[in-house]
Design a protein around this motif. Sequence first.
Motif, short mmCIF file in Angstrom:
data_model
loop_
_atom_site.label_atom_id
_atom_site.label_comp_id
_atom_site.label_asym_id
_atom_site.label_seq_id
_atom_site.Cartn_x
_atom_site.Cartn_y
_atom_site.Cartn_z
N UNK A 92 2.48 1.78 -3.38
CA UNK A 92 1.53 2.24 -4.39
C UNK A 92 1.16 3.70 -4.18
N UNK A 93 1.11 4.10 -2.90
CA UNK A 93 0.65 5.46 -2.62
C UNK A 93 1.76 6.49 -2.79
N UNK A 147 0.84 -1.21 0.00
CA UNK A 147 0.00 0.00 0.00
C UNK A 147 0.87 1.25 0.00
N UNK A 148 1.91 1.25 0.85
CA UNK A 148 2.77 2.43 0.95
C UNK A 148 3.46 2.69 -0.38
#
Lengths: 258, 207
Positions: free
Chosen positions: B88-89, B85-86
């Motif tokens: 991708x963000x 997630x990190x």
Amino acid sequence: MNYIIKPAASLFIAAAITVAALSFVYNKTYESIEKQKNKAQEKAMREIFMYGTYTFKEVPFSPTKSINAVYEVYSLVSDFNPKKAGYILKLSTEGYSGPIEFIIGFGIGNSKEIKGIRILRQSETPGLGALSVKYDFYGQFSGKRISPLKVTKSSPNSDEIQAITSATITSRAITNAVNEAIEWYFSVEGQPKVIEDDEWWYSEDKVYNLVPGGSLKNYLTPEELEEIDFHPFVLTEEAWGRLTEEALENLKLQGSVE
Amino acid sequence: MKHYIQLLKDGIYNKNPVLVQVLALCPLLAVTTSATNAITMGLSTTAVMICASSAISLIRKLMPSEIRIATSVVVVAGFVTILQLLLEAYAPQNVSEALGIYIPLITVNCIVFARVEAFASKNKILPSMVDALGMGLGFTLGLFIVGVIREFLGSGSIFGYELIREQSVHVLIMIMPPGAFFTLGVVIMVRNYMQAKSLESKKGGNK
């Protein structure tokens, strides 16, 4: 009893803490991830339309097998009256090891062609199918005439796409989805007139500039003029005969006519 | 301090996870088609290993031994998802794109569990982190060596820079899964030969 409850409770707590941490991070990153995804897609759209002054508008569309979404492209050159310049279709297709998502751009009016494709997401074999994200493959689609494409393993003709070595499945999947998009295009824009080899054809602008006075009205019939507005400019030899000596001379200077 | 250096040495050379323990063959097959892929996969695995090992080491006394493995799975999967997630963000577009499909592979990477099981669940937090770092770097090194060889032979380039453009000399099988086994076999052979040599010379010195 304790030997059941204690491990179960500990595992429950561990899972609960992990889930809490995950949902916290997910909520914190959700917006940025969506933004990144949209940014990537918009960048790809702008790339296809050569970073011109265009705006993209999603139009309502019920997804079919391959086509997920449709965007209309408007040119902003005359900003009071945005002129429709083409379409962008978001496609997804089943590749060798998972779905491949990509977009394709079509031009309309006097730049009727496949503007290009860009792969957004794929999970193909690295070194083989994953090479579809390289220009060597996707660049083949740019500037192609809008007509069904075929995949070939040897050197390609104008309506063929050369497959990636050892990744024929990926290449076919993408090309088939492109063909579906082309069918959609035909259903909306009509099938463009096939240009025979013995017909002279030039783009609208080119001929406008060549004819003295900047107007073709003096030379062509109303039907021929109307055709110029919607199709790549097609002139029969008979119509060419009506053009003045001066116009033909200009064409000769440019090396367009023998 | 010496202890820590020994731990790092073990991870990188003496007990290299790829070349000696022959663990983690799944990511080895999948990602070593190019040097860049190999390094990014190695480093992100290292990051997950350090996080997972320190977390498990922290809670090692609270966890009943019956559910140790189940807990490790949950913790590792959690860290992998958070990392994904990190990335991708916040990571630059090309990095998260390149890593995208490999990250979930870390969850099923047995080297992470091997270290959590064999080391972190029995040791204090600092040694656990150093051990994870050493093993992670060893893993990266192993992937890198195999990746460079496969990329050079299979697609005629290194780190994506084309060295041999002529398609006909590319050995296609090298970038397909069998190529990983061929390369790994040869690399292990070379390493074993080097070790045998150094052992021999040591013996010779003692005589």
